[in-house]
Design a protein around this motif. Sequence first.
Motif, PDB file in Angstrom:
ATOM      1  N   SER A   1      -4.365  -2.856   1.920  1.00 33.20           N
ATOM      2  CA  SER A   1      -5.443  -3.206   2.848  1.00 33.20           C
ATOM      3  C   SER A   1      -5.133  -2.773   4.276  1.00 33.20           C
ATOM      4  CB  SER A   1      -5.700  -4.717   2.816  1.00 33.20           C
ATOM      5  OG  SER A   1      -4.569  -5.431   3.286  1.00 33.20           O
ATOM      6  N   ALA A   2      -3.866  -2.446   4.544  1.00 36.04           N
ATOM      7  CA  ALA A   2      -3.476  -2.012   5.887  1.00 36.04           C
ATOM      8  C   ALA A   2      -3.910  -0.579   6.168  1.00 36.04           C
ATOM      9  CB  ALA A   2      -1.968  -2.143   6.064  1.00 36.04           C
ATOM     10  N   GLY A   3      -4.426   0.106   5.146  1.00 35.89           N
ATOM     11  CA  GLY A   3      -4.935   1.461   5.343  1.00 35.89           C
ATOM     12  C   GLY A   3      -3.882   2.549   5.311  1.00 35.89           C
ATOM     13  N   LYS A   4      -2.677   2.213   4.872  1.00 35.75           N
ATOM     14  CA  LYS A   4      -1.615   3.215   4.809  1.00 35.75           C
ATOM     15  C   LYS A   4      -1.798   4.101   3.578  1.00 35.75           C
ATOM     16  CE  LYS A   4       1.679   0.131   7.123  1.00 35.75           C
ATOM     17  NZ  LYS A   4       2.988  -0.564   7.014  1.00 35.75           N
ATOM     18  N   ASP A   5      -1.017   5.173   3.519  1.00 40.79           N
ATOM     19  CA  ASP A   5      -1.106   6.097   2.391  1.00 40.79           C
ATOM     20  C   ASP A   5      -0.770   5.370   1.089  1.00 40.79           C
ATOM     21  OD1 ASP A   5      -1.182   8.963   1.326  1.00 40.79           O
ATOM     22  OD2 ASP A   5       0.796   8.269   0.660  1.00 40.79           O
ATOM     23  N   LYS A   6      -1.674   5.440   0.123  1.00 39.78           N
ATOM     24  CA  LYS A   6      -1.515   4.676  -1.109  1.00 39.78           C
ATOM     25  C   LYS A   6      -0.293   5.112  -1.908  1.00 39.78           C
ATOM     26  CE  LYS A   6      -6.387   3.459  -1.689  1.00 39.78           C
ATOM     27  NZ  LYS A   6      -7.576   3.513  -2.574  1.00 39.78           N
TER      28      LYS A   6
END
Length: 270
Positions: free
Chosen positions: A207-212
């Motif tokens: 949810s932090a938007g980092k690279d999955k």
Amino acid sequence: MKQNVRNKVPAPVTHGGVPAVRINAEAQLRRSVLSTLLWENQYYENGQTIAQRIKELASQVDPVKVAALAVEAREVQKLRHVPLLLAAALAPRGGALVGDTIARVIQRADELAEFLAIYWGMQEAPKGKGSLRPSPLSKQVKRGLAQAFIKFDGYQLAKYNRDEAIKLRDVLFLTHAKPKDEAQAQLWKQLVDGTLASADTWEVALSAGKDKATEWTRLLSEGKLGYLALLRNLRGMEQAGVSKALVEQAILARKGADKVLPFRFIAAAK
């Protein structure tokens, strides 16, 4: 006409109308408990009916056997909700067995609040009132919850510290649990004050938007991904481009696999 005649007991039948064998309350309870995911509808019965039958049968069976069944359902069959229901049904019987059973069947931090929801939900609302004001907890219920609370570390408390009707800090206030050391006392203070750091879970990481791919790889490498979460997210990891070898390694390691029910593997394979 002769009046002094023997009463005929109707022959037992299944819900489908097929002749059945009459069994005692203990056998009925065992069959009902070990063949249900609580509150899930079955072919002939809805979940609420099954739960009500379990509560009624539990009151008719030796409390020692009810407690043993609750432990078996949790530790052997890996069921989560029905052991809590059995423990709550056991509570009115009193005695140390109640507290010991509650402490043993609660094995995840969210089950602390879930137990209270079940416990209070079993009590009948006062006549003419639509809702039930939570009643005071018995000594043994408090003791069992307090003993269970001590088992959980910061990660587990943070992971299940949710904004729900009954919060973890509510359980702490109600039970007056005593921390085992100063470190746990500080942890509980953070829980009460709302300053407990978020757990490093896959939900938080993504949810932090980092690279999955990077986050999945990190969680797998650090052993921070539970086995159920691993099974649920296999497709997502594949689509993100996570190393197949790393995923296979985590699957074969089977960390926490003993607590995953068989149908989860079937769902993951689809």
